[in-house]
Design a protein around this motif. Structure first.
Motif, PDB file in Angstrom:
ATOM      1  N   MET A  82      -8.743 -30.122  10.344  1.00  0.00           N
ATOM      2  CA  MET A  82      -7.660 -29.832   9.394  1.00  0.00           C
ATOM      3  C   MET A  82      -6.514 -29.136  10.122  1.00  0.00           C
ATOM      4  O   MET A  82      -6.702 -28.040  10.666  1.00  0.00           O
ATOM      5  N   ASN A  83      -5.375 -29.766  10.144  1.00  0.00           N
ATOM      6  CA  ASN A  83      -4.185 -29.224  10.798  1.00  0.00           C
ATOM      7  C   ASN A  83      -3.078 -29.017   9.775  1.00  0.00           C
ATOM      8  O   ASN A  83      -3.123 -29.567   8.672  1.00  0.00           O
ATOM      9  N   SER A  84      -2.096 -28.237  10.163  1.00  0.00           N
ATOM     10  CA  SER A  84      -0.938 -27.954   9.296  1.00  0.00           C
ATOM     11  C   SER A  84      -1.393 -27.545   7.900  1.00  0.00           C
ATOM     12  O   SER A  84      -0.908 -28.052   6.882  1.00  0.00           O
ATOM     13  N   LEU A  85      -2.311 -26.622   7.863  1.00  0.00           N
ATOM     14  CA  LEU A  85      -2.892 -26.214   6.585  1.00  0.00           C
ATOM     15  C   LEU A  85      -1.862 -25.554   5.691  1.00  0.00           C
ATOM     16  O   LEU A  85      -0.946 -24.853   6.165  1.00  0.00           O
ATOM     17  N   LYS A  86      -2.027 -25.795   4.388  1.00  0.00           N
ATOM     18  CA  LYS A  86      -1.132 -25.260   3.377  1.00  0.00           C
ATOM     19  C   LYS A  86      -1.923 -24.389   2.400  1.00  0.00           C
ATOM     20  O   LYS A  86      -3.127 -24.588   2.243  1.00  0.00           O
ATOM     21  N   PRO A  87      -1.272 -23.470   1.727  1.00  0.00           N
ATOM     22  CA  PRO A  87      -1.993 -22.643   0.734  1.00  0.00           C
ATOM     23  C   PRO A  87      -2.726 -23.485  -0.314  1.00  0.00           C
ATOM     24  O   PRO A  87      -3.813 -23.097  -0.768  1.00  0.00           O
ATOM     25  N   GLU A  88      -2.173 -24.631  -0.659  1.00  0.00           N
ATOM     26  CA  GLU A  88      -2.824 -25.491  -1.647  1.00  0.00           C
ATOM     27  C   GLU A  88      -4.080 -26.169  -1.126  1.00  0.00           C
ATOM     28  O   GLU A  88      -4.792 -26.827  -1.884  1.00  0.00           O
ATOM     29  N   ASP A  89      -4.381 -25.998   0.157  1.00  0.00           N
ATOM     30  CA  ASP A  89      -5.638 -26.506   0.707  1.00  0.00           C
ATOM     31  C   ASP A  89      -6.775 -25.517   0.480  1.00  0.00           C
ATOM     32  O   ASP A  89      -7.937 -25.825   0.771  1.00  0.00           O
ATOM     33  N   THR A  90      -6.461 -24.340  -0.028  1.00  0.00           N
ATOM     34  CA  THR A  90      -7.485 -23.336  -0.282  1.00  0.00           C
ATOM     35  C   THR A  90      -8.491 -23.846  -1.302  1.00  0.00           C
ATOM     36  O   THR A  90      -8.133 -24.268  -2.396  1.00  0.00           O
ATOM     37  N   ALA A  91      -9.775 -23.839  -0.913  1.00  0.00           N
ATOM     38  CA  ALA A  91     -10.833 -24.353  -1.783  1.00  0.00           C
ATOM     39  C   ALA A  91     -12.171 -24.180  -1.087  1.00  0.00           C
ATOM     40  O   ALA A  91     -12.235 -23.847   0.101  1.00  0.00           O
TER      41      ALA A  91
END
Length: 121
Positions: A82-91
């Protein structure tokens, strides 16, 4: 008995990277289908990526170009880079495995206990 154990989750800042791993016992990935789905608090399950027994893969639109699913048959392990992670990837991220194609509902397969990914802005 199928057992799937995930690892590699954690907390990162937006733009960072993580690699999730899922090691299977009692099940060999090279002849089966694998995948990942995620679930954030208060939200439904979301398919993230799957990989077929021939190596072909599918991705959610929200992660295309940022996430890569792969498997190491020798290690019987599934990965999610997982690259360029975003806050919406939180899970909570769950790996899955089965003898049938998993896309677009990977949660139908055997699943691990999950690993938490938290991305801060």
């Amino acid at each position: 008995q199928v057992q799937l154990v995930e690892s590699g989750g954690g907390s990162v800042q937006a733009g960072g990277s993580l690699r999730l791993s899922c090691t299977a016992s009692g099940y060999t990935y090279y002849s089966t289908y694998g995948g990942w789905f995620r679930q954030a608090p208060g939200k439904g399950r979301e398919a993230v990526a799957t990989i077929d027994n021939d190596g072909s893969s599918m991705y959610a639109e929200s992660v295309k170009g940022r996430f890569t699913i792969s498997k190491d048959n020798a290690k019987n392990t599934l990965y999610l880079e997982m690259n360029s992670l975003k806050p919406e990837d939180t899970a909570m991220y769950y790996c899955v495995a089965d003898s049938r194609r998993l896309w677009p509902t990977p949660w139908i397969g055997y699943r691990g206990q999950g690993t938490q990914v938290t991305v801060s802005s």
